[in-house]
Every structure is written in C-alpha cells, then in structure tokens.
Design a protein around this motif. Structure first.
Motif: not given
Ligand code: ADP
Ligand code: MG
Length: 219
Positions: A81-83, A149-158, A178-183
């Motif tokens: 999880v990336g929060f 939030a994205v440092l550990l390459r999460p499966r979901i970003i909340l 946010l969208q680019a980071s999730a992609a």
C-alpha cells in the motif's frame, strides 16, 4: 485489482457504514465519491488493512484483507500500500530524503539511496532532497508525500482528498502526477474525494458513490 462484497464497518460509537460493492482491475483508477462524513476515509482505512470489516470482504491484489491478523496486516500494508493521507505527516526533524529513508526503514526494507533519488527525480524533487518539509510549498510537500507513498512500488495507491485546497492548475497537476506514479508501478489508484473536478481530470475505471451513513444509533 480491488473488489468488495457486502463491505461494512462499525465504529465503537455505533456508527455503521455499509459500502456499495465495487470492482476495479489492477492498474485501474477507482473514484470514491461522497459528501463529507459518507465514509470515504473509512473505506481507505479498510483497503489499507488499518481497520477490519464488520461484515463482508475487501480483496486487494488477490489478498482478502478480512483474513489478515494485525501483524500480517501491518506487513501486507508495508509491502502493498502507498498511502497519500490528507494530512501529510512529514517529519521536520528529517530532510526530504530522510523522510523517504524513514519510510524504507519503517517497512523493514534496506535503505536504498538510489530508489530515493529515483522517486524524488520522477516527481521533480531531486533539488529539494536536503530541505526540511517546512521549507517547501504545499504542492512540493504533497509531492514529497507522494514520492514516499510510491517508493516501495505498492500494488495500490490510496489518496485521501488529494485536491482539497488546491486551485484548478495545481489540482490538475496533482492528479496527473498521481496517475503517472500509479502507472509507473502498475498500481491501482484509489482517490477519495468530494471534489467534482477529479472525475473530469482522470480516466476512471470505476466509481463508488457513498451516500449518507445507514445508521448512527447505539447497538
Ligand atoms: P469521509 O472521509 O467521507 O468524510 P469518514 O470515513 O471520515 O467520512 O467518516 C464516516 C463516518 O464515520 C462519519 O459519520 C464519522 O463521523 C464517523 N467516524 C469517523 N471516524 C470515527 C471514529 N474514529 N469514531 C467514531 N466515528 C467515526
Ligand atoms: Mg475523509
């Protein structure tokens, strides 16, 4: 992916919230909409395994969260999880890079300066690595929290109300990042918001509309 069936949560005070069923494929964008008090932040806490459902199931990236005990839930959250919380909770005792290193440490991961640099670089923050959070603008601070939030390459970003208090240009920029980071990590992105600008600014795979809470009475 994320899927819920019959999901409900009950606070100790008696407030019960029942959530509509929702399903979104891995890598999709889910919008959680609803007025203040509808249960958006509660839904995010359930999806992060910070709370356990009173009823029903929530499955995230093939993991049924209701089945996790506290220790397994904490481990799962650190990994998956990336929060991006509404209050960013950056530590001013640490530099920007230090805040990211702290996130690696807290997740039990090895400190990885290259990953920290890459995450900051991707969000245009490389030059700010040695600043303290109090020396950043609001938008910069939010980008640091997103990098964390994205440092550990999460499966979901909340993301909880990520555009609150942002003007139109800043809101558009925040949603794009946010969208680019999730992609970049193939993560499913969940945005909780009562801001009508968000739906217009993103390719949304699913919408979950939360209404007024069902019951606010003592049991
Ligand atoms: P939203 O994020 O959509 O504004 P929340 O999930 O924060 O909604 O809250 C949903 C409902 O649960 C509200 O009625 C709120 O008052 C209640 N609630 C939230 N947190 C708690 C808590 N810790 N204890 C009791 N009730 C709570
Ligand atoms: Mg909220």
């Amino acid at each position: 992916m994320i899927a819920t069936t019959g999901l409900a949560y009950r606070y100790a005070g008696g407030t019960e919230i029942r959530f509509p069923d929702v399903a979104v494929p891995q890598g999709g964008v889910l919008l959680l909409q609803g007025p203040s008090g509808a249960g958006k932040s509660t839904w995010l806490a359930l999806a992060a395994a910070l709370l356990r459902p009173a009823a029903g199931h929530i499955t995230v990236a093939a993991q049924d969260l209701a089945a996790l005990g506290k220790v397994a839930g904490d481990a799962w959250r650190a990994r998956a999880v990336g929060f991006l919380p509404q209050k960013l909770h950056l530590s001013d005792a640490l530099t920007v890079a230090g805040n990211l290193a702290m996130a690696q440490w807290a997740a039990g991961a090895a400190e990885d300066a290259v990953a920290i640099h890459d995450a900051l670089e991707a969000l245009g923050l490389a030059d700010l690595a040695t600043r303290r959070p109090s020396q950043l603008s609001g938008g910069q601070a939010q980008r640091v929290a997103l990098a964390r939030a994205v440092l550990l390459r999460p499966r979901i970003i909340l993301a909880d109300e990520p555009t609150a208090s942002l003007d139109d240009d800043a809101a558009r920029a925040a949603l794009g990042l946010l969208q680019a980071s999730a992609a970049r990590c193939g993560a499913t992105l969940v945005i909780a918001t009562h801001d009508s600008r968000v739906a217009a600014g993103l390719p949304v795979a699913a919408v979950c509309r939360l209404g007024a809470k069902i019951a606010a009475t003592a049991p």
